[in-house]
Design an enzyme around this catalytic site. Structure first.
Site, PDB file in Angstrom:
ATOM      1  N   ASP A   8       0.868  -1.193   0.031  1.00  0.00           N
ATOM      2  CA  ASP A   8      -0.051   0.099   0.118  1.00  0.00           C
ATOM      3  C   ASP A   8       0.837   1.209  -0.216  1.00  0.00           C
ATOM      4  O   ASP A   8       2.139   1.131   0.029  1.00  0.00           O
ATOM      5  CB  ASP A   8      -0.977   0.116   1.338  1.00  0.00           C
ATOM      6  CG  ASP A   8      -0.385   0.166   2.436  1.00  0.00           C
ATOM      7  OD1 ASP A   8       0.905   0.251   2.707  1.00  0.00           O
ATOM      8  OD2 ASP A   8      -1.022   0.460   3.511  1.00  0.00           O
ATOM      9  N   HIS A   9       0.484   2.439   0.316  1.00  0.00           N
ATOM     10  CA  HIS A   9       1.034   3.630   0.019  1.00  0.00           C
ATOM     11  C   HIS A   9       2.143   3.608   1.396  1.00  0.00           C
ATOM     12  O   HIS A   9       3.423   4.041   1.347  1.00  0.00           O
ATOM     13  CB  HIS A   9       0.132   4.909   0.333  1.00  0.00           C
ATOM     14  CG  HIS A   9      -0.472   4.875   1.776  1.00  0.00           C
ATOM     15  ND1 HIS A   9      -1.834   3.831   1.948  1.00  0.00           N
ATOM     16  CD2 HIS A   9      -0.548   5.340   2.724  1.00  0.00           C
ATOM     17  CE1 HIS A   9      -2.497   3.983   2.918  1.00  0.00           C
ATOM     18  NE2 HIS A   9      -1.603   4.900   3.444  1.00  0.00           N
ATOM     19  N   GLY A  66       2.543  -0.293   6.345  1.00  0.00           N
ATOM     20  CA  GLY A  66       3.116   0.491   7.225  1.00  0.00           C
ATOM     21  C   GLY A  66       3.994  -0.426   8.357  1.00  0.00           C
ATOM     22  O   GLY A  66       5.274  -0.410   8.621  1.00  0.00           O
ATOM     23  N   GLY A  68       3.509  -4.302   7.927  1.00  0.00           N
ATOM     24  CA  GLY A  68       3.496  -5.412   7.528  1.00  0.00           C
ATOM     25  C   GLY A  68       2.467  -6.397   8.253  1.00  0.00           C
ATOM     26  O   GLY A  68       2.092  -7.521   7.500  1.00  0.00           O
ATOM     27  N   ILE A  69       1.778  -5.778   9.181  1.00  0.00           N
ATOM     28  CA  ILE A  69       0.574  -6.650   9.748  1.00  0.00           C
ATOM     29  C   ILE A  69      -0.858  -6.764   9.021  1.00  0.00           C
ATOM     30  O   ILE A  69      -1.218  -7.752   8.765  1.00  0.00           O
ATOM     31  CB  ILE A  69       0.172  -5.889  11.234  1.00  0.00           C
ATOM     32  CG1 ILE A  69       1.609  -6.106  12.174  1.00  0.00           C
ATOM     33  CG2 ILE A  69      -1.019  -6.667  11.748  1.00  0.00           C
ATOM     34  CD1 ILE A  69       1.517  -5.349  13.548  1.00  0.00           C
ATOM     35  N   GLY A  70      -1.153  -5.670   8.479  1.00  0.00           N
ATOM     36  CA  GLY A  70      -2.498  -5.522   7.681  1.00  0.00           C
ATOM     37  C   GLY A  70      -2.293  -6.547   6.436  1.00  0.00           C
ATOM     38  O   GLY A  70      -3.154  -7.528   6.270  1.00  0.00           O
ATOM     39  N   HIS A  98      10.663 -24.055   8.658  1.00  0.00           N
ATOM     40  CA  HIS A  98       9.630 -24.620   9.693  1.00  0.00           C
ATOM     41  C   HIS A  98       8.216 -24.696   9.075  1.00  0.00           C
ATOM     42  O   HIS A  98       7.640 -25.567   9.455  1.00  0.00           O
ATOM     43  CB  HIS A  98       9.903 -24.211  10.802  1.00  0.00           C
ATOM     44  CG  HIS A  98      10.947 -24.363  11.835  1.00  0.00           C
ATOM     45  ND1 HIS A  98      11.003 -24.276  13.115  1.00  0.00           N
ATOM     46  CD2 HIS A  98      12.309 -24.881  11.286  1.00  0.00           C
ATOM     47  CE1 HIS A  98      12.346 -24.767  13.356  1.00  0.00           C
ATOM     48  NE2 HIS A  98      13.019 -24.986  12.275  1.00  0.00           N
ATOM     49  N   ARG A 132      10.296 -33.269  10.582  1.00  0.00           N
ATOM     50  CA  ARG A 132       9.364 -33.118  11.598  1.00  0.00           C
ATOM     51  C   ARG A 132       8.279 -32.021  11.458  1.00  0.00           C
ATOM     52  O   ARG A 132       7.274 -31.790  12.301  1.00  0.00           O
ATOM     53  CB  ARG A 132      10.047 -33.049  12.991  1.00  0.00           C
ATOM     54  CG  ARG A 132      10.740 -31.729  13.011  1.00  0.00           C
ATOM     55  CD  ARG A 132      11.562 -31.693  14.334  1.00  0.00           C
ATOM     56  NE  ARG A 132      12.073 -30.128  14.766  1.00  0.00           N
ATOM     57  CZ  ARG A 132      13.056 -29.694  14.552  1.00  0.00           C
ATOM     58  NH1 ARG A 132      13.844 -29.857  13.419  1.00  0.00           N
ATOM     59  NH2 ARG A 132      13.199 -28.256  14.913  1.00  0.00           N
TER      60      ARG A 132
HETATM   61  C1  RB5 Z   1      -1.934   2.836   6.410  1.00  0.00           C
HETATM   62  O1  RB5 Z   1      -1.795   4.003   7.231  1.00  0.00           O
HETATM   63  C2  RB5 Z   1      -1.337   1.541   7.242  1.00  0.00           C
HETATM   64  O2  RB5 Z   1      -2.524   1.479   8.063  1.00  0.00           O
HETATM   65  C3  RB5 Z   1      -0.891   0.347   6.670  1.00  0.00           C
HETATM   66  O3  RB5 Z   1       0.159   0.525   5.690  1.00  0.00           O
HETATM   67  C4  RB5 Z   1      -0.601  -1.011   7.508  1.00  0.00           C
HETATM   68  O4  RB5 Z   1       0.326  -0.413   8.588  1.00  0.00           O
HETATM   69  C5  RB5 Z   1      -1.492  -1.814   7.935  1.00  0.00           C
HETATM   70  O5  RB5 Z   1      -1.293  -2.617   8.742  1.00  0.00           O
END
Ligand code: RB5
Length: 155
Positions: A8-9, A66, A68-70, A98, A132
């Site tokens: 994303d941005h 931002g 990596g979670i989303g 693994h 394993r």
């Molecule tokens: C964007 O503002 C931000 O929320 C996105 O890049 C990311 O961090 C979401 O997990």
């Protein structure tokens, strides 16, 4: 080997930097966007790259936002994807060895560029060890089949 990349941005600058690195290293890649720092919704782009990996069009994916979670959450909703959000080389390597991870996610607001490239290297050079770990990855696939729409859980 072809690598799907997307962001994303919030991950656009890091994705661009990684794309240049992949090209320098001789990796083939396909860029699923976004193509600017203008605000977009990360699920749209994570889905494109994850789908390309799940379909077999690409072998591995690298997706940035931002944190990596989303993008990791989105990618892991796609059947066949095992996405790992890693900001250290040990985790990146073991995600392959693994977990047989097929997507790496990175956060531009979390990690510096130099370390990000080392994490990318660790991920791309890692090899699934099977052994394993195989029955555990099989259990992930079984859980996915059971709880992600393919069939109903056993009573
Ligand atoms: C964007 O503002 C931000 O929320 C996105 O890049 C990311 O961090 C979401 O997990």
């Amino acid at each position: 080997m072809k690598i799907a990349i997307a962001s994303d941005h919030g991950g656009f600058q890091l994705k661009t930097y990684i794309a240049t690195y992949l090209a320098e290293q001789g990796y083939a890649y396909e860029d699923f966007g976004t193509m600017s720092a203008e605000s977009v919704d990360y699920p749209d782009f994570a889905l494109l790259a994850a789908t390309a990996v799940a379909s077999g069009d690409c072998d591995l994916g690298i997706i940035c936002c931002g944190t990596g979670i989303g993008v990791s959450i989105v990618a892991n909703k796609v059947k066949g994807i095992r996405a790992a959000n890693c900001h250290d080389t040990f985790s990146a390597r073991l995600s392959r060895e693994h977990n047989d991870a097929n997507v790496l996610t990175l956060g531009e607001r979390v990690i510096g560029r130099g370390l990000a490239l080392e994490v990318v290297d660790a991920f791309l050079q890692g090899r699934y060890a099977s052994g394993r770990h195989a029955c555990r990855v099989e259990k992930i696939i079984e859980i996915e089949a059971t709880f992600c729409g393919e069939r109903k859980p056993a009573p």
